[in-house]
Design a protein around this motif. Structure first.
Motif, short mmCIF file in Angstrom:
data_model
loop_
_atom_site.label_atom_id
_atom_site.label_comp_id
_atom_site.label_asym_id
_atom_site.label_seq_id
_atom_site.Cartn_x
_atom_site.Cartn_y
_atom_site.Cartn_z
N THR A 14 0.83 -1.20 0.00
CA THR A 14 0.00 0.00 0.00
C THR A 14 0.86 1.25 0.00
O THR A 14 0.56 2.23 -0.69
CB THR A 14 -0.91 0.00 1.23
OG1 THR A 14 -1.72 -1.17 1.23
CG2 THR A 14 -1.81 1.23 1.22
N THR A 17 2.07 1.81 -3.48
CA THR A 17 0.97 2.22 -4.35
C THR A 17 0.63 3.69 -4.14
O THR A 17 0.46 4.45 -5.11
CB THR A 17 -0.27 1.36 -4.06
OG1 THR A 17 0.05 -0.02 -4.23
CG2 THR A 17 -1.41 1.73 -5.00
N LEU A 73 -7.08 4.84 -0.59
CA LEU A 73 -5.99 3.87 -0.72
C LEU A 73 -5.31 3.63 0.62
O LEU A 73 -4.99 2.50 0.98
CB LEU A 73 -4.96 4.36 -1.74
CG LEU A 73 -5.34 4.30 -3.22
CD1 LEU A 73 -4.26 4.96 -4.07
CD2 LEU A 73 -5.53 2.85 -3.66
N TYR A 88 -2.44 -9.57 -1.31
CA TYR A 88 -2.93 -8.24 -1.65
C TYR A 88 -2.33 -7.76 -2.97
O TYR A 88 -3.00 -7.06 -3.73
CB TYR A 88 -2.58 -7.27 -0.53
CG TYR A 88 -3.21 -5.91 -0.69
CD1 TYR A 88 -4.59 -5.76 -0.61
CD2 TYR A 88 -2.44 -4.78 -0.94
CE1 TYR A 88 -5.18 -4.51 -0.77
CE2 TYR A 88 -3.02 -3.53 -1.10
CZ TYR A 88 -4.39 -3.41 -1.00
OH TYR A 88 -4.98 -2.18 -1.17
N ILE A 92 -4.42 -6.51 -6.21
CA ILE A 92 -4.17 -5.28 -6.96
C ILE A 92 -4.05 -5.57 -8.45
O ILE A 92 -4.68 -4.91 -9.29
CB ILE A 92 -2.91 -4.57 -6.43
CG1 ILE A 92 -3.14 -4.02 -5.03
CG2 ILE A 92 -2.50 -3.44 -7.38
CD1 ILE A 92 -1.92 -3.36 -4.42
N SER A 95 -7.51 -6.66 -9.93
CA SER A 95 -8.49 -5.57 -10.04
C SER A 95 -8.08 -4.55 -11.09
O SER A 95 -8.93 -4.05 -11.84
CB SER A 95 -8.68 -4.90 -8.67
OG SER A 95 -7.45 -4.40 -8.18
N VAL A 96 -6.79 -4.24 -11.18
CA VAL A 96 -6.33 -3.24 -12.14
C VAL A 96 -6.46 -3.76 -13.57
O VAL A 96 -6.98 -3.07 -14.45
CB VAL A 96 -4.87 -2.84 -11.83
CG1 VAL A 96 -4.27 -2.06 -13.00
CG2 VAL A 96 -4.80 -2.00 -10.57
N PRO A 122 -6.24 5.21 -10.07
CA PRO A 122 -6.48 3.81 -9.67
C PRO A 122 -7.92 3.56 -9.24
O PRO A 122 -8.18 3.05 -8.14
CB PRO A 122 -5.50 3.61 -8.51
CG PRO A 122 -5.33 4.96 -7.92
CD PRO A 122 -5.42 5.94 -9.08
N LEU A 125 -8.70 -0.26 -8.58
CA LEU A 125 -8.26 -0.78 -7.29
C LEU A 125 -9.12 -0.24 -6.16
O LEU A 125 -9.53 -0.99 -5.26
CB LEU A 125 -6.80 -0.42 -7.07
CG LEU A 125 -6.22 -0.69 -5.68
CD1 LEU A 125 -6.34 -2.16 -5.33
CD2 LEU A 125 -4.78 -0.21 -5.59
N SER A 129 -11.91 -2.46 -3.91
CA SER A 129 -11.73 -2.62 -2.47
C SER A 129 -13.02 -2.37 -1.70
O SER A 129 -13.15 -2.80 -0.55
CB SER A 129 -10.65 -1.65 -1.97
OG SER A 129 -9.41 -1.90 -2.61
N GLY A 178 -14.45 -1.05 -11.60
CA GLY A 178 -13.72 -1.51 -10.43
C GLY A 178 -14.60 -2.36 -9.52
O GLY A 178 -14.14 -3.37 -8.97
#
Length: 294
Positions: A14, A17, A73, A88, A92, A95-96, A122, A125, A129, A178
């Motif tokens: 994280t 990111t 985020l 995780y 990422i 999802s991306v 993003p 992402l 989430s 997303g």
């Protein structure tokens, strides 16, 4: 509402990111290209400018979007602490990639709606989430404001709604993509929840990401001290001490239990971990994460 202990402890992915998203937004914003990073039908489908997909994944197109996006985020680091950095990272990537594919398909379907370009950032992402946030994070408190009912999760939903509608259709479409990616991850599409990053790659990035963190430097220095100690100093003294009754663990405060419950842990497990850690929340979090990884 917070996501547990402050900072990026136990959340190195994280941290990277958030850092990358901030740098990309600043760099492209200074050059005046932030508004041209969003995916468009002309650039992606007709022009085949594939590089725009990678550029639009992290850079936000405006300062308000950057503020709300980084806040979300940062909060969602709670999931990295729950499932571990390895899984995780898979979340990422899934999802991306999937949300980007959905965005390209959506551009092909709505090409006649005068949608010049989608919002960059993003979004895949962040809104992916929201799926585990809705299903897995329990409500720990409720309150009323002006006759309306709210919970401790309401502020996260408000921030997400603000980001979702920040550029109207340009941001609404990436947000929906997303959410779809997040639902497919939860449904374990393609067996994605069983996939892990290879150990060699994970260990390399783990050392790279944590090399500058305070906790890793503390552990390194502590290990050096322990290795340099005399072997006689590490041996316990052979003395007979009178037996003493064990000191009872203090009862954990409800606020600490509620903080761990907000991170997705069971209340009984949180209470036991706090008692073992003598009400040290950071240590209790590590105990719970280690028990989940076994």
């Amino acid at each position: 509402m917070n996501g547990g202990p402050s900072g990026f402890q136990n959340a190195p992915v994280t941290r990277v990111t958030v850092l990358v998203s901030s740098i990309f937004t600043i760099v492209f914003g200074v050059r005046g290209r932030s508004h041209r990073l969003g995916l468009s039908y002309q650039d992606i489908v007709k022009g085949l400018q594939i590089w725009r997909i990678f550029a639009s994944v992290f850079a936000f197109s405006s300062t308000p979007e950057l503020m709300f996006g980084l806040y979300l985020l940062y909060y969602f680091r709670i999931f990295e602490r729950q499932i571990g950095s390895n899984k995780y990272t898979v979340f990422i990537l899934f999802s991306v990639v999937l949300s980007s594919l959905f965005e390209i398909l959506a551009l092909m379907l709505v090409k006649d709606l005068n949608l010049s370009a989608l919002a960059s950032g993003p979004y895949g992402l962040i809104f992916a989430s929201f799926v585990p946030f809705y299903f897995d994070i329990p409500v720990t408190s409720r309150f009323r404001i002006l006759g309306l009912n709210f919970s401790n999760k309401s502020f996260i939903y408000v921030a997400g709604l603000q980001l979702l509608l920040s550029s109207w259709r340009r941001s609404l479409l990436p947000g929906i993509c997303g959410l779809l990616a997040g639902l497919l991850y939860r449904l374990n599409a393609f067996g994605i929840r069983r996939i892990k990053i290879p150990k060699a790659i994970a260990s390399f990035f783990s050392r790279f990401f944590s090399s500058s963190s305070p906790s890793s430097s503390y552990m390194t220095s502590r290990g050096n001290i322990m290795r340099n100690m005399s072997p006689y100093a590490s041996r316990p003294a052979q003395r007979n001490y009178p037996a003493t009754a064990p000191v009872p663990s203090p009862e954990p405060p409800e606020s600490s239990i509620a903080m761990l419950v907000s991170m997705g842990f069971d209340s009984n497990s949180a209470r036991q971990a706090l008692m073992r850690a003598r009400n040290d929340i950071n240590m209790a979090t590590n105990i719970l994460l280690e028990s989940q990884s076994r």
